[in-house]
Design an enzyme around this catalytic site. Structure first.
Site, PDB file in Angstrom:
ATOM      1  N   GLU A 123      -7.243  -2.519  -2.624  1.00  0.00           N
ATOM      2  CA  GLU A 123      -6.639  -1.604  -1.648  1.00  0.00           C
ATOM      3  C   GLU A 123      -5.748  -0.582  -2.350  1.00  0.00           C
ATOM      4  O   GLU A 123      -5.741   0.603  -2.009  1.00  0.00           O
ATOM      5  CB  GLU A 123      -5.799  -2.385  -0.622  1.00  0.00           C
ATOM      6  CG  GLU A 123      -6.638  -3.242   0.319  1.00  0.00           C
ATOM      7  CD  GLU A 123      -5.796  -3.936   1.380  1.00  0.00           C
ATOM      8  OE1 GLU A 123      -4.882  -3.295   1.932  1.00  0.00           O
ATOM      9  OE2 GLU A 123      -6.049  -5.123   1.675  1.00  0.00           O
ATOM     10  N   ASN A 133      -6.462   5.065   7.881  1.00  0.00           N
ATOM     11  CA  ASN A 133      -6.055   3.664   7.982  1.00  0.00           C
ATOM     12  C   ASN A 133      -6.745   2.892   6.852  1.00  0.00           C
ATOM     13  O   ASN A 133      -7.840   3.260   6.415  1.00  0.00           O
ATOM     14  CB  ASN A 133      -6.495   3.078   9.327  1.00  0.00           C
ATOM     15  CG  ASN A 133      -6.081   1.624   9.477  1.00  0.00           C
ATOM     16  OD1 ASN A 133      -4.944   1.238   9.172  1.00  0.00           O
ATOM     17  ND2 ASN A 133      -6.999   0.782   9.938  1.00  0.00           N
ATOM     18  N   ASN A 180       0.836  -1.211   0.000  1.00  0.00           N
ATOM     19  CA  ASN A 180       0.000   0.000   0.000  1.00  0.00           C
ATOM     20  C   ASN A 180       0.871   1.261   0.000  1.00  0.00           C
ATOM     21  O   ASN A 180       0.535   2.246  -0.650  1.00  0.00           O
ATOM     22  CB  ASN A 180      -0.948   0.007   1.199  1.00  0.00           C
ATOM     23  CG  ASN A 180      -2.174  -0.842   0.941  1.00  0.00           C
ATOM     24  OD1 ASN A 180      -3.016  -0.486   0.121  1.00  0.00           O
ATOM     25  ND2 ASN A 180      -2.260  -1.992   1.611  1.00  0.00           N
ATOM     26  N   HIS A 232      -8.108  -1.027   6.082  1.00  0.00           N
ATOM     27  CA  HIS A 232      -8.378  -2.305   6.742  1.00  0.00           C
ATOM     28  C   HIS A 232      -8.952  -3.267   5.702  1.00  0.00           C
ATOM     29  O   HIS A 232      -9.819  -2.877   4.911  1.00  0.00           O
ATOM     30  CB  HIS A 232      -9.371  -2.094   7.891  1.00  0.00           C
ATOM     31  CG  HIS A 232      -9.680  -3.366   8.614  1.00  0.00           C
ATOM     32  ND1 HIS A 232      -8.778  -3.945   9.482  1.00  0.00           N
ATOM     33  CD2 HIS A 232     -10.756  -4.179   8.571  1.00  0.00           C
ATOM     34  CE1 HIS A 232      -9.306  -5.075   9.943  1.00  0.00           C
ATOM     35  NE2 HIS A 232     -10.506  -5.233   9.410  1.00  0.00           N
TER      36      HIS A 232
END
Ligand code: GRF
Length: 218
Positions: free
Chosen positions: A175, A108, A15, A110
Site C-alpha cells: 500500500e 481511496n 498510508n 482498499h
C-alpha cells in the site's frame, strides 16, 4: 508547488505517512496541505504535527447526520484551497453529493484486489476465501463503497499461517508503494476516465502493478 491535496484519516495513518514522505520529495506533483480526522485520538494527527502540516479534527459525533458532517468536511477542504483528496483509512461512508462534488479528484486505498472483498473486513474475507494472492487497490471514489475506476493494484501472497494481523502488515508494505504512486499519476494529469475505466498515459504498464517481494521468493 504541487496540486493541493488533503488526506482524510481515522487512525494510524501509515498510508498518510507514505504520502507525506513521497510528496515532500523534490519534483512531486502533489503537496499535502491539510489532514482531516474524524477522530481526535488518531495517531495520524501526530504524524501531521511532525510533518508540520495543518490538521483539522471534525468529529462525526458532533453532527446530526452524514450530510451535515460531510458539509463540514467539504467546507474545511474548500477553506484550504484543496484540489485533490486522498482517503487513507478514513472509516466513514461519504454521501453521494460529497463524492460527486469531488468526482475524479478523490482517491481511496482498499486492502484487497477489488472488486473482490469490498467493505471493512477485507482481510477476513480473503482468509475465509482461501485465496493465494491478495493485495490492495487505489481507485477513484464513486458513491458505492469500494467502487470506482482503478488506477493501480498491489499483489501480496497469502501464506498458510496468515492471520488478519500478518496479512494486513504485509499488505500495508505494498500500500505504501501504491498510494504515493497513484497520487502522483492523478496529480500530474496522466489519468483520464473513459467508459468508467481509468486510462493512464505515459507510464509503463508494469508500473501499475506493484509486487510484494515474497511473491517471487522460492
Ligand atoms: C489500510 O489498510 C487501508 O487500505 C484501509 O485502511 C487501512 C489504513 O491504514 N483503507 P493506515 O491508517 O494508513 O495505517
Amino acid at each position: 508547488m504541487g496540486r493541493r491535496t488533503a488526506v482524510l484519516i481515522s487512525g494510524s495513518g501509515s498510508n498518510l505517512q507514505a504520502l507525506l514522505d513521497a510528496t515532500a520529495l523534490p519534483g512531486s506533483s502533489a503537496e499535502i496541505v491539510l489532514i482531516v480526522s474524524n477522530r481526535a485520538d488518531a495517531f495520524g494527527l501526530e504524524r501531521a504535527r511532525r510533518a508540520g502540516v495543518p490538521a483539522r479534527v471534525i468529529p462525526h459525533r458532533g453532527y446530526p447526520d452524514r450530510a451535515s458532517f460531510d458539509a463540514a468536511v467539504d467546507a474545511a477542504l474548500r477553506d484550504a484551497g484543496v484540489e485533490l483528496v486522498c482517503l487513507a483509512g478514513f472509516m466513514r461512508l461519504l454521501t453521494a453529493p460529497f463524492v460527486e462534488a469531488w468526482r475524479d479528484r478523490m482517491l481511496n486505498i482498499h486492502p484487497s484486489l477489488l472488486p473482490s472483498f469490498r467493505g471493512a473486513d477485507a482481510h477476513v474475507q480473503a482468509l475465509m476465501a482461501g485465496v493465494r494472492v491478495s493485495g490492495c487497490t487505489v481507485h477513484l471514489v464513486r458513491p458505492e463503497m469500494d467502487t470506482g475506476p482503478i488506477l493501480l493494484q498491489g499483489l501480496v501472497p497469502v501464506l498458510p499461517d496468515d492471520t488478519v494481523e500478518t496479512l494486513s502488515r504485509r499488505t500495508l508494505e505494498v500500500e505504501h508503494v501504491c498510494y504515493p504512486r497513484a497520487l502522483e499519476l492523478l496529480a500530474s494529469g496522466r489519468v483520464t476516465i473513459a467508459a468508467g475505466l481509468a486510462r493512464i498515459d505515459g507510464i509503463a504498464p508494469g508500473r501499475l502493478l506493484v509486487r510484494h517481494p515474497l511473491l517471487d521468493a522460492g
